[in-house]
Design an enzyme around this catalytic site. Structure first.
Site, PDB file in Angstrom:
ATOM      1  N   HIS A   1       0.835  -1.207   0.000  1.00 21.79           N
ATOM      2  CA  HIS A   1       0.000   0.000   0.000  1.00 21.79           C
ATOM      3  C   HIS A   1       0.863   1.248   0.000  1.00 21.79           C
ATOM      4  O   HIS A   1       1.895   1.322   0.654  1.00 21.79           O
ATOM      5  CB  HIS A   1      -1.029  -0.001   1.133  1.00 21.79           C
ATOM      6  CG  HIS A   1      -0.498   0.121   2.520  1.00 21.79           C
ATOM      7  ND1 HIS A   1      -0.197   1.337   3.110  1.00 21.79           N
ATOM      8  CD2 HIS A   1      -0.245  -0.815   3.469  1.00 21.79           C
ATOM      9  CE1 HIS A   1       0.211   1.144   4.349  1.00 21.79           C
ATOM     10  NE2 HIS A   1       0.208  -0.154   4.599  1.00 21.79           N
TER      11      HIS A   1
ATOM     12  N   GLU B   1      -4.968   2.083   2.500  1.00 20.85           N
ATOM     13  CA  GLU B   1      -5.061   0.881   3.336  1.00 20.85           C
ATOM     14  C   GLU B   1      -5.261   1.249   4.795  1.00 20.85           C
ATOM     15  O   GLU B   1      -6.053   0.613   5.506  1.00 20.85           O
ATOM     16  CB  GLU B   1      -3.791   0.032   3.173  1.00 20.85           C
ATOM     17  CG  GLU B   1      -3.815  -1.290   3.924  1.00 20.85           C
ATOM     18  CD  GLU B   1      -3.329  -1.204   5.364  1.00 20.85           C
ATOM     19  OE1 GLU B   1      -3.588  -2.137   6.149  1.00 20.85           O
ATOM     20  OE2 GLU B   1      -2.687  -0.187   5.717  1.00 20.85           O
ATOM     21  N   GLU B   2      -4.544   2.266   5.258  1.00 22.39           N
ATOM     22  CA  GLU B   2      -4.527   2.589   6.681  1.00 22.39           C
ATOM     23  C   GLU B   2      -5.893   3.011   7.218  1.00 22.39           C
ATOM     24  O   GLU B   2      -6.170   2.854   8.405  1.00 22.39           O
ATOM     25  CB  GLU B   2      -3.510   3.702   6.966  1.00 22.39           C
ATOM     26  CG  GLU B   2      -2.060   3.344   6.665  1.00 22.39           C
ATOM     27  CD  GLU B   2      -1.479   2.302   7.598  1.00 22.39           C
ATOM     28  OE1 GLU B   2      -2.218   1.750   8.445  1.00 22.39           O
ATOM     29  OE2 GLU B   2      -0.276   2.021   7.491  1.00 22.39           O
TER      30      GLU B   2
ATOM     31  N   HIS C   1       3.143   2.855  13.129  1.00 20.47           N
ATOM     32  CA  HIS C   1       2.222   3.973  13.350  1.00 20.47           C
ATOM     33  C   HIS C   1       2.756   5.020  14.321  1.00 20.47           C
ATOM     34  O   HIS C   1       1.984   5.658  15.034  1.00 20.47           O
ATOM     35  CB  HIS C   1       0.861   3.467  13.846  1.00 20.47           C
ATOM     36  CG  HIS C   1       0.118   2.638  12.838  1.00 20.47           C
ATOM     37  ND1 HIS C   1      -1.120   2.081  13.090  1.00 20.47           N
ATOM     38  CD2 HIS C   1       0.441   2.258  11.568  1.00 20.47           C
ATOM     39  CE1 HIS C   1      -1.525   1.407  12.023  1.00 20.47           C
ATOM     40  NE2 HIS C   1      -0.589   1.496  11.089  1.00 20.47           N
TER      41      HIS C   1
END
Length: 471
Positions: free
Chosen positions: A284, A330-331, A429
């Site tokens: 991604h 995607e996130e 993250h």
């Protein structure tokens, strides 16, 4: 004794010749597709392309949150890179993505031991009132414990879920705790809470908070949601041991701005004899906005792009088309993956197998499949040459990766190239997701594995369908 420059030069030449001889001898042990796979491995291990791609993406684009201006910069970057690498086809497909802006986030203990806390807003969270949100906290070990709590105990408080993520090579600890991040706000609001903070879903001890997506539920109050760094979660625990009442103040200003258009960026190596059949390898393109998106998922972008390039440059193309897909958003909810599955519904029966690289840059140690059980032994024999790259045969319970995880339910076989994720959730993250966390040699080993996998699948004569039922 000091050696002359000429002596050193001849020594280097001799070592180089011996190395080439050993490499050639290794290659001659194999024939056919296995020989090509060994050649792909050797080329990958001697190439810096994947690392150069990740460096370029993280330096020239940087963080690229879905729906942001940098998201479109990343799309342009990807299109230009893929075209420059000479793929047979490069194109993009529109994806509608949610737009969320982080704003600022701060927190502090106001009673009984006033001091600041390190937090970050969870993706999709609403803001606090401008004056902040102040309330006592109520602690729970897990999301399950919160769901079992008496609403009268929770009403008017800020919930604190203190679930530690265990470190595992497979990353399985993440799956155990991530529900507190994604579903905790709903569970807390249903009990009458006014806000929620969670111990970061991570395995580090750094004073950095881990962001990540959370969800609201229609008909349930939307309360502010944030993650605490692990040391700050520990600090709250120590305070709760000393006092029955710990009050914190949250101040957050995230905003949602509807939807925007992003793109899945796709490149293809056209198959020689079965061009309409597809072997998909993906990653991604988007990232969170805290770090530079190096391991999540710049590494994956570099891995599958470099693997595809190696196959593109083969003297003889494989039978099937190898499709490299760099997914959008995607996130924030696998948006690119879901859109791809919908947009390509009419050709999913032509997808031979799919796999995604989205677990950092740790070395690949095992290859799992989700295929017809009857063909698994033959498929493992077909890919046995990958053991030369440290990749062992695995099981038949693969999910394929986040953006292809919906494909098995649509009948598409998938594979998971398992990476060593021992330290992945130290950086995941966080602002610490940066280029220096990637080991170039490990990244190259990943490229070798994906190149071998994609090539062997593009050449395979095995019937992988119908796939095994999900376990």
């Amino acid at each position: 004794m000091k050696r002359s420059p000429i002596t050193v030069l001849f020594g280097l030449i001799f070592v180089s010749l011996i190395g080439c001889q050993q490499t050639n001898e290794q290659a001659t042990q194999y024939t056919g597709d296995d020989a090509v796979a060994i050649s792909l491995q050797q080329q990958a291990l001697n190439s810096n392309l994947a690392y150069e791609l990740v460096e370029s993406l993280t330096v020239e684009v940087g963080p690229r949150l879905a729906g942001s201006d940098k998201d479109l910069v990343a799309v342009e970057w990807a299109v230009n890179k893929l075209k420059g690498l000479g793929f047979d086809k490069v194109y993009q497909e529109a994806v509608q993505v949610p737009v969320w802006e982080r704003g600022h986030a701060s927190a502090s203990v106001t009673h009984p031991y006033p001091q600041p806390l390190v937090i970050t807003a969870l993706g999709g969270s609403v803001a606090t009132p401008k004056a902040g949100l102040q309330a006592d906290i109520i602690r729970f070990d897990t999301l399950a414990a919160l769901k079992e709590a008496n609403s009268e105990d929770v009403k008017g408080k800020i919930v604190f879920i203190d679930h530690k993520t265990e470190r595992h090579k497979t990353g399985k600890g993440y799956g155990i705790t991530v529900g507190g991040r994604s579903r905790g706000a709903v569970a807390a609001a249903e009990k009458g809470a006014v806000g929620i903070v969670i111990r970061s879903i991570g395995t580090d001890h750094d004073r950095m908070a881990h962001t990540g997506m959370m969800r609201y539920k229609e008909g349930v109050a939307r309360i502010p949601a944030a993650a605490l760094s692990s040391p700050d979660a520990d600090q709250l625990n120590l305070m709760l041991k000393r006092s029955d009442s710990v009050t914190i103040n949250l101040s957050m200003s995230p905003q949602s701005h509807g939807v925007a258009t992003s793109y899945n960026v796709i490149a293809e190596v056209t198959g020689a004899t079965k061009p309409d059949e597809i072997v998909l390898i993906g990653a991604h393109l988007d990232s969170w906005d805290e770090g530079t998106g190096a391991i999540d998922d710049g590494a994956g972008v570099g891995i599958v792009t470099a693997a595809g390039k190696l196959i593109q440059d083969l003297p003889q193309k494989p039978a099937r088309t190898v499709r490299v897909v760099l997914y959008a958003a995607e996130e924030v909810g696998l948006v690119g993956g879901k859109t791809y599955a919908k947009d390509h519904a009419d050709e999913l029966d032509k997808h031979y197998i799919a796999a995604e690289s989205d677990f950092g840059a740790g070395r690949i140690y095992q290859l799992d499949f989700r295929v017809n059980e009857q063909v698994l032994p033959a498929l493992q024999n077909l890919t046995a040459v990958m053991a030369n790259n440290g990749v062992a045969k695995g099981n038949n319970t693969a999910s394929g990766g986040p953006d292809v995880s919906m494909l098995p339910n649509l009948g598409v076989p998938v594979a998971s190239l398992r990476q060593d994720g021992t330290d992945y959730f130290d950086y995941h993250h966080t602002p610490n997701d940066t280029l220096d966390k990637i080991e170039p040699a490990a990244l190259a080993q990943n490229v070798a594995a994906y190149a071998q996998f994609a090539y062997l699948m593009a050449q395979s004569e095995l019937q992988l369908r119908p796939i095994a039922k999900k376990q």
